[in-house]
Design an enzyme around this catalytic site. Sequence first.
Site, PDB file in Angstrom:
ATOM      1  N   LYS A   1      -0.134  75.044-147.551  1.00  0.00           N
ATOM      2  CA  LYS A   1       0.673  74.831-148.521  1.00  0.00           C
ATOM      3  C   LYS A   1       0.510  74.636-149.287  1.00  0.00           C
ATOM      4  O   LYS A   1      -0.369  73.808-150.057  1.00  0.00           O
ATOM      5  CB  LYS A   1       1.739  74.315-148.179  1.00  0.00           C
ATOM      6  CG  LYS A   1       2.342  74.469-146.533  1.00  0.00           C
ATOM      7  CD  LYS A   1       3.710  76.206-146.668  1.00  0.00           C
ATOM      8  CE  LYS A   1       3.749  76.465-145.459  1.00  0.00           C
ATOM      9  NZ  LYS A   1       2.693  77.905-144.130  1.00  0.00           N
TER      10      LYS A   1
HETATM   11  C1  LIG Z   1       8.234  80.306-144.026  1.00  0.00           C
HETATM   12  C2  LIG Z   1       8.461  79.255-143.002  1.00  0.00           C
HETATM   13  N1  LIG Z   1       8.897  78.046-141.854  1.00  0.00           N
HETATM   14  C3  LIG Z   1       9.078  77.799-142.237  1.00  0.00           C
HETATM   15  C4  LIG Z   1       7.188  76.038-141.789  1.00  0.00           C
HETATM   16  C5  LIG Z   1       6.918  76.405-140.523  1.00  0.00           C
HETATM   17  O1  LIG Z   1       5.859  74.847-141.169  1.00  0.00           O
HETATM   18  P1  LIG Z   1       5.157  74.136-140.151  1.00  0.00           P
HETATM   19  O2  LIG Z   1       3.830  75.113-139.660  1.00  0.00           O
HETATM   20  O3  LIG Z   1       5.089  72.944-140.518  1.00  0.00           O
HETATM   21  O4  LIG Z   1       6.478  74.062-138.946  1.00  0.00           O
HETATM   22  C6  LIG Z   1       6.571  77.641-142.238  1.00  0.00           C
HETATM   23  C7  LIG Z   1       5.008  76.954-142.416  1.00  0.00           C
HETATM   24  O5  LIG Z   1       3.939  77.396-141.394  1.00  0.00           O
HETATM   25  C8  LIG Z   1       6.771  78.568-142.743  1.00  0.00           C
HETATM   26  O6  LIG Z   1       5.576  79.002-143.832  1.00  0.00           O
END
Ligand SMILES: Cc1ncc(COP(=O)(O)O)c(C=O)c1O
Length: 392
Positions: free
Chosen positions: A186
């Site tokens: 990210k």
């Molecule tokens: C738009 C979006 N929402 C939620 C997430 C979930 O984040 P994580 O992978 O840290 O659980 C991500 C990331 O992968 C994402 O790109």
Amino acid sequence: MHIPFVDLKAQYQTLKDEVAEAIRGVLNSAQYIGGETLASFERDFAAYCQVRHARGVANGTDAIHLALRALGIGHGDDVITTAHTFIATAAAILATGARPVLVDIDPDTYTIDPKMIERALTDRTRAIIAVHLFGQPADMGPINDIARRRGLYVLEDAAQAHGAEYQGIRTGALGDIACFSFYPAKNLGAYGDGGAVTTNSAAIAERIERLRDHGRTTHYSHAEVGFNSRLDALQAAVLQIKLRRLDEWNTNRQRAAEWYAAELAESGIKTPFVRKGSTHVYHLYVIDTNDRDAMRNDLEEAGVATGIHYPLPLHLQPALAHLGYRQGDLPCCEASAARSLSLPMFPELTRDQVRRIAAIARAAAERDGEKLQPKSMFSPAALRADRGRAWR
Ligand SMILES: Cc1ncc(COP(=O)(O)O)c(C=O)c1O
């Protein structure tokens, strides 16, 4: 010469001494969970997002899940969001017992279309999750207006948009509560999993703090059944260092996006559109082309790594089949799934690398020239006309 999709190694090289020192500090403190390192990062992240409170959690999915729970959303409730996102957005809604209601996107920005939200409102609707997809904020003005009129909560899924602005306000401060992911790739990424929730409400922040730590009020007293979803001190220490560079990295991403736009102008390839009054922090650089697979193949053969975000919209995912959507229900999401290609994007991307990538993409577009005329079923006008029947 291979060009990666993201280059986390290059970024680490610029930080490694600072990171090693911060990690040594946490190791010496033996305060691995909670403590001052976490609190200090939370203060810095809240200030960066222009809000009063930030609370670290284990990942971005938990950030959404706990945020919904903190708002009291669960069984019998509907939460409106878009089908053009990572599955975590819907999975977090389902984890509360609520139902995700998936609506179509604006084909220019790929973010949720406020007009489609209006059409999806029912007596069960409790909240809207606006996903700031690819690094561009959703159209928060109309979304907040709908929410105010109907007494709904607005959550931001800001997992892809740390530092982006909508009319001068940063993501994280654009709704009632915002959810961030610090997944390594990210714009602000940890060295492992991590996430955060931001809000101006002290009551919501306190509830998140309780939910992330087994519903604890004191060490041995649990006011509710919560979760183990804490951001550990090592990740907080890394994130605090990286946060200081976030604006510079976002500026570098924007510079790379300008290079791409200049190189791809007149090629027939649609480059990202930035809404007036918004800034885009290009977590992903997504182009739109009729012959996506052929172009992707050319790039891969030349050693350029690419991605597709996302090849199958949520309403057509097997895991969400029980929601009852069908092919054709959300035409803009489906068109984007068929046409989108994500080119390499990271702050250290060089002018020469962009030139090389763009030359291959341009050659593919030229070779497939005829195909690059918009297909009528996917033209913006046709898509807009189609929206009348997009929502069931
Ligand atoms: C738009 C979006 N929402 C939620 C997430 C979930 O984040 P994580 O992978 O840290 O659980 C991500 C990331 O992968 C994402 O790109």
